[in-house]
Design a protein around this motif. Sequence first.
Motif, short mmCIF file in Angstrom:
data_model
loop_
_atom_site.label_atom_id
_atom_site.label_comp_id
_atom_site.label_asym_id
_atom_site.label_seq_id
_atom_site.Cartn_x
_atom_site.Cartn_y
_atom_site.Cartn_z
N ALA A 75 20.54 86.20 63.25
CA ALA A 75 21.53 85.19 62.85
C ALA A 75 21.59 84.08 63.89
O ALA A 75 21.61 82.89 63.55
CB ALA A 75 22.90 85.83 62.67
N ARG A 76 21.59 84.46 65.17
CA ARG A 76 21.64 83.45 66.23
C ARG A 76 20.33 82.67 66.30
O ARG A 76 20.33 81.48 66.61
CB ARG A 76 21.98 84.11 67.57
CG ARG A 76 23.46 84.45 67.70
CD ARG A 76 23.82 84.86 69.12
NE ARG A 76 23.37 86.21 69.41
CZ ARG A 76 24.09 87.31 69.17
NH1 ARG A 76 25.29 87.20 68.62
NH2 ARG A 76 23.63 88.50 69.47
N ILE A 77 19.22 83.36 66.01
CA ILE A 77 17.93 82.65 65.96
C ILE A 77 17.95 81.62 64.84
O ILE A 77 17.51 80.47 65.01
CB ILE A 77 16.76 83.65 65.75
CG1 ILE A 77 16.58 84.51 67.00
CG2 ILE A 77 15.47 82.91 65.43
CD1 ILE A 77 15.58 85.65 66.83
N ALA A 78 18.49 82.04 63.68
CA ALA A 78 18.60 81.11 62.53
C ALA A 78 19.51 79.93 62.88
O ALA A 78 19.26 78.80 62.47
CB ALA A 78 19.14 81.85 61.31
N ASP B 78 17.80 76.62 62.40
CA ASP B 78 18.11 75.95 61.13
C ASP B 78 19.45 75.22 61.11
O ASP B 78 19.68 74.36 60.26
CB ASP B 78 18.11 76.97 59.98
CG ASP B 78 16.77 77.67 59.82
OD1 ASP B 78 15.75 76.99 59.97
OD2 ASP B 78 16.75 78.90 59.57
N VAL B 79 20.35 75.59 62.02
CA VAL B 79 21.71 75.02 61.97
C VAL B 79 21.92 73.97 63.05
O VAL B 79 22.27 72.82 62.75
CB VAL B 79 22.77 76.14 62.10
CG1 VAL B 79 24.18 75.53 62.10
CG2 VAL B 79 22.63 77.13 60.95
N ASP B 80 21.71 74.36 64.31
CA ASP B 80 22.03 73.45 65.41
C ASP B 80 21.28 72.11 65.35
O ASP B 80 21.90 71.05 65.54
CB ASP B 80 21.77 74.13 66.76
CG ASP B 80 22.82 75.19 67.07
OD1 ASP B 80 23.86 75.19 66.38
OD2 ASP B 80 22.59 76.01 67.97
N PRO B 81 19.96 72.11 65.11
CA PRO B 81 19.25 70.81 65.07
C PRO B 81 19.78 69.87 63.98
O PRO B 81 19.94 68.67 64.21
CB PRO B 81 17.79 71.22 64.78
CG PRO B 81 17.69 72.63 65.25
CD PRO B 81 19.01 73.24 64.95
N VAL B 82 20.06 70.44 62.80
CA VAL B 82 20.58 69.62 61.70
C VAL B 82 22.01 69.17 62.01
O VAL B 82 22.40 68.04 61.71
CB VAL B 82 20.54 70.38 60.37
CG1 VAL B 82 21.05 69.49 59.22
CG2 VAL B 82 19.13 70.85 60.05
N ALA B 83 22.78 70.08 62.63
CA ALA B 83 24.16 69.74 62.99
C ALA B 83 24.18 68.56 63.97
O ALA B 83 25.03 67.66 63.87
CB ALA B 83 24.87 70.95 63.59
#
Length: 214
Positions: free
Chosen positions: A142-145, A149-154
């Motif tokens: 989950a943290r890898i995702a 997938d989350v932090d860069p887009v955020a």
Amino acid sequence: MKNLSIAKRGWLIIGLAAIALATVGGIGFFGVSTLQETVSGINDETIPRLSTIDDIKSHVYLTRVNALRHTVVLEANRKEPRDKDILASRAIIDKRFKEYEALAADDEDRKMLKEDSALYATYVKGMEKMLELSRVNDNTFARIAMEKDVDPVADKLRDALEKHQNYVRDQVAQAGKASETAAMSVEWLTGVAILVGIAVIAVLGVFIGRSIVG
């Protein structure tokens, strides 16, 4: 002028004075109307746009924080409140995006809104994938995702929203400068109208005075 009676000459001066006052009043009214229109535009359109974007930014940040908290707990009963908080923030974000569609001022504003919405959709997709892993306690993945997938887009979404907000702020600054220029023009025109009115009435008074004496 000599063919006019003294009373008519007096009325002529009064008429010219009234015209001069009406001209000054008209210029002043135009200036006030322009200023009111600018202030109204800022209050009714620009400030709501800024606050709407700010709301979106705040709740995107909250979803990010709650998603991270979701991955660091193991018990389902502790994950559930985070899910509810994320859903509540997402509902507000969706509402604010919808509201902004009616607030967008021009094509560039609408283009930036479209870009913001697209980034947000990608962000939500990545976050849902991460939360699915977290719900089955696969917290490592989950943290890898989240990192992938989350932090860069955020981060891209945050930058896009800030850019959008700066665009709106620039419009406020431009409106303020335009209002200031209009106010200076009105002030100059009012001064000219007053001087011209005084000059015309003074010259006419001199001529009437001489014609009476003559």
